[in-house]
Scaffold this active site. Structure first.
Site, PDB file in Angstrom:
ATOM      1  N   LYS A 162      -9.231   4.503   4.811  1.00  0.00           N
ATOM      2  CA  LYS A 162      -9.161   3.416   5.617  1.00  0.00           C
ATOM      3  C   LYS A 162      -9.740   3.318   6.852  1.00  0.00           C
ATOM      4  O   LYS A 162      -9.896   2.447   7.652  1.00  0.00           O
ATOM      5  CB  LYS A 162      -7.679   3.440   5.836  1.00  0.00           C
ATOM      6  CG  LYS A 162      -6.835   2.596   4.720  1.00  0.00           C
ATOM      7  CD  LYS A 162      -7.237   1.344   4.363  1.00  0.00           C
ATOM      8  CE  LYS A 162      -6.188   0.436   3.220  1.00  0.00           C
ATOM      9  NZ  LYS A 162      -5.942   0.732   1.881  1.00  0.00           N
TER      10      LYS A 162
ATOM     11  N   ARG B 187       0.117   9.562  -5.132  1.00  0.00           N
ATOM     12  CA  ARG B 187      -1.278   8.925  -5.488  1.00  0.00           C
ATOM     13  C   ARG B 187      -2.069   9.418  -6.234  1.00  0.00           C
ATOM     14  O   ARG B 187      -2.087  10.891  -6.534  1.00  0.00           O
ATOM     15  CB  ARG B 187      -1.799   8.680  -3.860  1.00  0.00           C
ATOM     16  CG  ARG B 187      -1.424   7.869  -3.032  1.00  0.00           C
ATOM     17  CD  ARG B 187      -1.773   6.280  -3.210  1.00  0.00           C
ATOM     18  NE  ARG B 187      -1.011   5.483  -2.053  1.00  0.00           N
ATOM     19  CZ  ARG B 187      -1.450   4.340  -2.001  1.00  0.00           C
ATOM     20  NH1 ARG B 187      -2.614   3.544  -2.616  1.00  0.00           N
ATOM     21  NH2 ARG B 187      -0.830   3.449  -1.150  1.00  0.00           N
TER      22      ARG B 187
ATOM     23  N   ASP C 115      -9.242  -2.397  -3.886  1.00  0.00           N
ATOM     24  CA  ASP C 115      -8.655  -2.515  -2.583  1.00  0.00           C
ATOM     25  C   ASP C 115      -9.453  -2.870  -1.324  1.00  0.00           C
ATOM     26  O   ASP C 115      -8.872  -3.737  -0.330  1.00  0.00           O
ATOM     27  CB  ASP C 115      -8.189  -0.912  -1.844  1.00  0.00           C
ATOM     28  CG  ASP C 115      -7.494  -0.812  -0.886  1.00  0.00           C
ATOM     29  OD1 ASP C 115      -6.196  -1.411  -1.123  1.00  0.00           O
ATOM     30  OD2 ASP C 115      -7.504  -0.235   0.213  1.00  0.00           O
TER      31      ASP C 115
ATOM     32  N   HIS D 266      -8.746  -7.298   2.593  1.00  0.00           N
ATOM     33  CA  HIS D 266      -7.975  -6.076   2.061  1.00  0.00           C
ATOM     34  C   HIS D 266      -7.304  -6.765   0.715  1.00  0.00           C
ATOM     35  O   HIS D 266      -6.309  -7.343   0.630  1.00  0.00           O
ATOM     36  CB  HIS D 266      -6.859  -5.783   3.031  1.00  0.00           C
ATOM     37  CG  HIS D 266      -5.993  -4.632   2.495  1.00  0.00           C
ATOM     38  ND1 HIS D 266      -4.787  -4.754   2.803  1.00  0.00           N
ATOM     39  CD2 HIS D 266      -6.386  -3.434   1.951  1.00  0.00           C
ATOM     40  CE1 HIS D 266      -4.148  -3.393   2.188  1.00  0.00           C
ATOM     41  NE2 HIS D 266      -5.078  -2.847   1.668  1.00  0.00           N
TER      42      HIS D 266
ATOM     43  N   ARG E 175      -0.616   7.330   5.858  1.00  0.00           N
ATOM     44  CA  ARG E 175      -1.586   7.019   7.300  1.00  0.00           C
ATOM     45  C   ARG E 175      -0.299   7.078   8.458  1.00  0.00           C
ATOM     46  O   ARG E 175       0.742   6.822   8.321  1.00  0.00           O
ATOM     47  CB  ARG E 175      -2.103   5.792   7.243  1.00  0.00           C
ATOM     48  CG  ARG E 175      -3.144   5.658   6.248  1.00  0.00           C
ATOM     49  CD  ARG E 175      -3.949   4.239   6.275  1.00  0.00           C
ATOM     50  NE  ARG E 175      -2.798   3.176   5.781  1.00  0.00           N
ATOM     51  CZ  ARG E 175      -2.298   2.526   6.638  1.00  0.00           C
ATOM     52  NH1 ARG E 175      -2.416   2.482   7.904  1.00  0.00           N
ATOM     53  NH2 ARG E 175      -1.484   1.521   6.227  1.00  0.00           N
TER      54      ARG E 175
ATOM     55  N   LYS F 104      -1.912  -4.941  -5.629  1.00  0.00           N
ATOM     56  CA  LYS F 104      -3.424  -5.271  -5.831  1.00  0.00           C
ATOM     57  C   LYS F 104      -4.182  -4.178  -6.846  1.00  0.00           C
ATOM     58  O   LYS F 104      -4.682  -4.745  -7.599  1.00  0.00           O
ATOM     59  CB  LYS F 104      -3.947  -4.788  -4.510  1.00  0.00           C
ATOM     60  CG  LYS F 104      -3.603  -5.460  -3.228  1.00  0.00           C
ATOM     61  CD  LYS F 104      -4.429  -5.293  -1.962  1.00  0.00           C
ATOM     62  CE  LYS F 104      -4.066  -3.975  -1.616  1.00  0.00           C
ATOM     63  NZ  LYS F 104      -2.765  -3.877  -1.205  1.00  0.00           N
ATOM     64  N   THR F 105      -3.531  -2.898  -6.822  1.00  0.00           N
ATOM     65  CA  THR F 105      -4.151  -2.189  -7.771  1.00  0.00           C
ATOM     66  C   THR F 105      -3.692  -2.302  -9.287  1.00  0.00           C
ATOM     67  O   THR F 105      -4.666  -2.280 -10.256  1.00  0.00           O
ATOM     68  CB  THR F 105      -3.901  -0.578  -7.349  1.00  0.00           C
ATOM     69  OG1 THR F 105      -4.507  -0.301  -6.189  1.00  0.00           O
ATOM     70  CG2 THR F 105      -4.640   0.429  -8.328  1.00  0.00           C
TER      71      THR F 105
ATOM     72  N   SER G 277       0.440  -3.118   1.133  1.00  0.00           N
ATOM     73  CA  SER G 277       0.761  -1.894   0.313  1.00  0.00           C
ATOM     74  C   SER G 277       1.928  -2.194  -0.581  1.00  0.00           C
ATOM     75  O   SER G 277       2.910  -2.531  -0.252  1.00  0.00           O
ATOM     76  CB  SER G 277       1.019  -0.780   1.161  1.00  0.00           C
ATOM     77  OG  SER G 277       0.918   0.355   0.521  1.00  0.00           O
TER      78      SER G 277
END
Ligand code: ATP
Ligand code: MN
Length: 537
Positions: A201, A324, A258, A221, A60, A243-244, A239
């Site tokens: 996002k 990704r 997410d 988030h 991003r 989390k994932t 990031s």
């Protein structure tokens, strides 16, 4: 206009604002994949997933993200480096310029939903220049049934044109790429960047405004999963903090990886219909759920191949560290259907502390929880450049400042209230370094992190002895099943105790300095949750 595919009867081509070209409506993934392969933008991998190159941007671009300043946003948005104002008239012009860019082109439209709780469902129409971007939208948002498609009316529209380049002087952008949200027109423009995360996002940022501000739902988030007995857990973190990775737990049903909402009646619901996992150094052994989700239909980004083959080389970071994959959530075996659950019982704050100061797991008081939520700390190593040894510290309020249009205290107050009402445990988990800072110590083993989280979820840390961390004050369990006790207090893992104390002191100082801008909003309880500098020497 030539039209293909399945389109809404209620809102069709005439509603797009594009007058000529070839429009593909809601194509099935198979067709998008063939088209992307045929036009040379995608490559087939041995496992059946396709891979694409996102172009100039592989991540991003927060400095190019804008919000239209108007009657809705002027007094409610917290204008800062992440919420940069954009002129409404300039937006209008740029929007029409982008529509003209699509004229005469072959392009792709997808109608989809955000928010798994039907009470908050948002209808989104995404117009993509590229077939693979449209596949990303299919993978990541909630997929309507054929019947729902027929009657679909879009509320929000996303215009996504990686090949469109803005002229900063004329268009009011910083440079040629941009991502702009207009809450009045309910339009998001993403131009000049092929990075798919901008689409995801962008919608997230819109929801982070709408839900708390207009619907009294906390937007977060975080990832979420639910246990056999209906106990929900959520995992906040910036990031790369896990989390994932950590929400994909074969023993618990995945709700989402997410973005989630927390409603007044204690429902946790996913905003999305898919996952967007990092693939750098991915192995079947360490992350089997994610590894097996990379199959036909999944969309890989910026990965390399092993020489002379179409086998993905997950260790290859030549294009970027941020490789990704996106896939629909049902590519993961054990999921909650629909993506929601009640009864949040445990909250984890994930931090990847490359300084090796914070304990692998610790239990927080409500004051500490609020302090750490507002702080949003992580420290990562920049990449794999030779000679980079100093981790970079990040404080990002609510563990997601770039996507939070409102002032952090708005989210923090809602979270504190909900935590008290639901009676949750709050844990801080350091998925980063142990045994020293980056360069001396090593990253915490994923096996131990998983064991610590499992123990917390199973109540196995409820009745063990705790020590308080000298500087951060957080409670560290002294024993945990399947984890060596020596690592539970980070100071024990450092050979040089003096060096540890210094680092802990420096980190605490950085926390306090960062918190200065919020201290006016904090009550006594939150201030008591801050680290203390007086205890050292
Ligand atoms: P984003 O918000 O960018 O999607 P994320 O919080 O979902 O980030 P993950 O995709 O889960 O982050 O990335 C965590 C990365 O760290 C993975 O590549 C994982 O393999 C790696 N890792 C290494 N050790 C650990 C650990 N102890 N705990 C969690 N993740 C670890
Ligand atoms: Mn993630």
């Amino acid at each position: 206009m030539l039209e293909f595919g399945n389109r809404s009867r209620a809102s069709g081509t005439e509603a797009l604002g594009i007058s000529e070209g070839i429009v593909h409506w809601n194509l099935p993934p198979d067709q998008l994949i063939s088209m992307a392969l045929d036009n040379g933008q995608a490559k087939m991998t041995t496992g059946g997933a396709i891979t694409i190159d996102t172009g100039e941007f592989t991540g991003r671009s927060p400095k190019d993200k804008f919000t239209v300043k108007d009657a809705i946003t002027e007094k409610s948005v917290w204008w800062n480096n992440f919420n940069i104002p954009f002129d409404a008239l300039k937006f209008e012009k740029l929007y029409h310029k982008m529509l003209r860019y699509f004229d005469g082109k072959e392009f792709f439209v997808r109608d989809a939903f955000a928010c798994a709780d039907p009470r908050y469902r948002m209808n989104i129409r995404v117009i993509n220049e590229y077939a693979w971007s449209n596949l990303f939208v299919y993978n990541m948002f909630i997929r309507p049934t054929e019947e729902e498609l027929l009657s679909f009316t879009p509320e929000w529209t996303v215009l996504n044109a990686p090949g469109f380049k803005a002229d900063p002087a004329a268009d009011g952008t910083r440079q040629h790429n941009f991502s702009i949200i207009d809450f009045t027109r309910k339009i998001i423009l993403v131009g000049g960047s092929g990075y798919t995360g901008e689409i995801k996002k962008g919608v997230f940022s819109a929801l982070n405004f709408i839900l708390p501000h207009q619907k009294n739902v906390l937007a977060m988030h975080c990832s979420a999963n639910v246990g056999e007995h209906g106990d929900t857990a959520i995992f906040f973190g910036l990031s790369g903090t896990g989390k994932t990775t950590l929400s994909a737990d074969p023993k618990r049903k995945l709700i989402g990886d997410d973005e989630h909402g927390w409603t007044e009646d204690n429902t946790i619901f996913n905003f999305e219909g898919g996952c967007y996992a990092k693939t750098i150094d991915l192995t079947e052994e360490k992350e089997p759920e994610i590894f097996h989700a990379i199959k036909k239909g999944a969309l890989l980004e910026n990965v390399g191949f092993k020489p002379g083959t179409n086998d993905v080389d997950y260790a290859d970071c030549a294009r970027t560290e941020n490789t990704r994959v996106s896939y629909p959530i049902d590519f993961i075996h054990n999921i909650a259907r629909p993506s929601l659950a009640k009864n949040p019982k445990n909250i984890f704050f994930l931090t990847c502390d490359a300084y090796g100061v914070l304990p692998p797991i610790s239990k927080l008081t409500p004051g500490q929880a609020a302090f750490h939520f507002i702080s949003g700390y992580t420290a990562k190593v920049a990449g794999t450049e030779a000679g980079v040894t100093e981790p970079t510290m990040t404080f990002s309020a609510c563990f997601g400042a770039p996507f939070m249009p409102l002032h952090p205290t708005k989210y923090a107050e809602m979270l504190s209230r909900k935590m008290k009402e639901a009676g949750v445990n709050v844990w801080m988990v350091n998925t980063g370094w142990s045994g020293g800072s980056y360069g001396v110590g090593r990253r915490m083993s994923l096996k131990y992190t998983r064991a610590l989280i499992t123990a917390a979820l199973n109540g196995e840390l409820d009745n063990v002895k705790y020590d308080n961390h000298e500087v951060f004050g957080v409670a560290m369990p002294t024993t945990c099943p399947d984890v060596p006790s020596e690592i539970l207090n980070p100071r024990n893992t450092w050979r040089d105790k003096d060096a540890y104390d210094h680092k802990a002191h420096d980190l605490a100082e950085a926390f306090l300095k960062n918190f200065e801008k919020f201290s006016a909003y904090a009550n006594k309880e939150i201030l008591a949750g801050a680290p203390s500098l007086t205890v050292i020497r």
